[in-house]
Each structure stands twice: as C-alpha cells, then as structure tokens.
Design a protein around this motif. Structure first.
Motif, PDB file in Angstrom:
ATOM      1  N   ARG A  53       0.827  -1.205   0.000  1.00 37.15           N
ATOM      2  CA  ARG A  53       0.000   0.000   0.000  1.00 37.15           C
ATOM      3  C   ARG A  53       0.864   1.258   0.000  1.00 37.15           C
ATOM      4  NH1 ARG A  53      -5.478   0.653   2.780  1.00 37.15           N
ATOM      5  NH2 ARG A  53      -5.797   2.843   2.496  1.00 37.15           N
ATOM      6  N   GLU A  69      -2.931  -4.887  -1.290  1.00 34.04           N
ATOM      7  CA  GLU A  69      -4.221  -4.237  -1.084  1.00 34.04           C
ATOM      8  C   GLU A  69      -4.064  -2.714  -1.062  1.00 34.04           C
ATOM      9  OE1 GLU A  69      -7.504  -3.958   2.482  1.00 34.04           O
ATOM     10  OE2 GLU A  69      -6.428  -5.840   2.199  1.00 34.04           O
ATOM     11  N   GLY A  70      -4.803  -2.048  -1.945  1.00 37.32           N
ATOM     12  CA  GLY A  70      -4.802  -0.592  -1.992  1.00 37.32           C
ATOM     13  C   GLY A  70      -3.502   0.043  -2.441  1.00 37.32           C
ATOM     14  N   HIS A 117      -4.280   2.781  -4.884  1.00 34.86           N
ATOM     15  CA  HIS A 117      -5.618   3.349  -4.687  1.00 34.86           C
ATOM     16  C   HIS A 117      -5.592   4.865  -4.887  1.00 34.86           C
ATOM     17  CE1 HIS A 117      -9.140   4.832  -2.510  1.00 34.86           C
ATOM     18  NE2 HIS A 117      -9.688   3.675  -2.820  1.00 34.86           N
ATOM     19  N   GLY A 118      -6.424   5.339  -5.792  1.00 32.03           N
ATOM     20  CA  GLY A 118      -6.556   6.778  -6.007  1.00 32.03           C
ATOM     21  C   GLY A 118      -5.423   7.444  -6.761  1.00 32.03           C
ATOM     22  N   ASN A 127      -8.799  -3.708  -3.970  1.00 34.08           N
ATOM     23  CA  ASN A 127      -8.728  -2.250  -4.172  1.00 34.08           C
ATOM     24  C   ASN A 127      -7.353  -1.753  -4.627  1.00 34.08           C
ATOM     25  OD1 ASN A 127     -11.475  -1.760  -3.264  1.00 34.08           O
ATOM     26  ND2 ASN A 127     -10.715  -2.351  -1.267  1.00 34.08           N
ATOM     27  N   ASN A 180      -8.078   0.736  -7.272  1.00 31.85           N
ATOM     28  CA  ASN A 180      -9.363   1.394  -7.079  1.00 31.85           C
ATOM     29  C   ASN A 180      -9.199   2.912  -7.167  1.00 31.85           C
ATOM     30  OD1 ASN A 180     -11.634   2.661  -5.687  1.00 31.85           O
ATOM     31  ND2 ASN A 180     -12.216   0.593  -5.101  1.00 31.85           N
ATOM     32  N   CYS A 212      -8.278   4.726  -9.738  1.00 30.80           N
ATOM     33  CA  CYS A 212      -7.272   5.220 -10.695  1.00 30.80           C
ATOM     34  C   CYS A 212      -8.022   5.690 -11.940  1.00 30.80           C
ATOM     35  CB  CYS A 212      -6.252   4.123 -11.017  1.00 30.80           C
ATOM     36  SG  CYS A 212      -5.241   3.643  -9.614  1.00 30.80           S
ATOM     37  N   CYS A 263     -12.167   2.907 -11.882  1.00 34.42           N
ATOM     38  CA  CYS A 263     -11.249   3.185 -12.998  1.00 34.42           C
ATOM     39  C   CYS A 263     -12.111   3.612 -14.181  1.00 34.42           C
ATOM     40  CB  CYS A 263     -10.399   1.955 -13.313  1.00 34.42           C
ATOM     41  SG  CYS A 263      -9.298   1.479 -11.977  1.00 34.42           S
TER      42      CYS A 263
END
Length: 107
Positions: free
Chosen positions: A10, A32-33, A36-37, A56, A59, A61, A83
C-alpha cells in the motif's frame, strides 16, 4: 544486502512504470490498496509471474486506460473499481475475475 522486490504494498513509493525487467520478473503481488486513487496512472502491464492483485489495488485510478493482468493472477475484490477511463467491457472482464470473499458453503 539488497532486498528483492516481490510485493508492492500500500502507498507504493516506486512507480510501477519504473520497475526494471528483473524487478518485474520477480514481482508476485500488488498489495491491497497499493495504487488506490493514483489518478495520474494511465497504463499498467503486470508481468506473467504475478500471482495476486490485492483488493482495491487500483481502485479509483480514474486515468487508467489500459491494463494487462496475467490470466494466472487472482484479482481481489474492487481491484479496478472506480477506474472510469477503462472501457466498460474491460472493466466487466476484470470484475468477472474477482476472487470470492466467501469460501464454498460459508456465508
């Protein structure tokens, strides 16, 4: 002694595009993650040896337009949700590969 890259956890500090071929070959998991973003991420080509894309992982993107995930890799729930720049049919294909959270016979 230098550590070998096997997982991207992460909030990864190392952009996936900047991995050299040796690092890509040894990569087994995107955690995980991990991304993310990351709204500036536009393409991702994950190596054949990859075993898992965590929940995620990508998640949110929103600029991601192309992604390659090896058939052998498991994909965690929500890995590519949000996405919005990925084609709908590609999103549906990736979502169809999401790993089930519930074991057989369990609720």
């Amino acid at each position: 002694m230098r550590k070998k890259l096997r997982e991207i956890e992460r909030i990864a500090a190392l952009p996936i595009q900047n991995l050299n071929e040796d690092q890509k070959e040894k990569l087994r998991m995107v955690g995980e993650g991990a991304f993310h973003g990351c709204s500036s991420l536009t393409t991702v080509a994950l190596p054949e040896g990859l075993q898992e894309v965590g929940e995620n992982a990508f998640n949110g993107c929103s600029s991601l337009t192309a992604v390659q995930v090896p058939e052998s890799a498991t994909i965690g729930q929500g890995a590519f949700e949000g996405c919005s720049s990925l084609a709908a049919d590609r999103l549906a294909e990736l979502a169809s590969r999401y790993e089930d959270d519930v074991e057989d016979g369990a609720w």
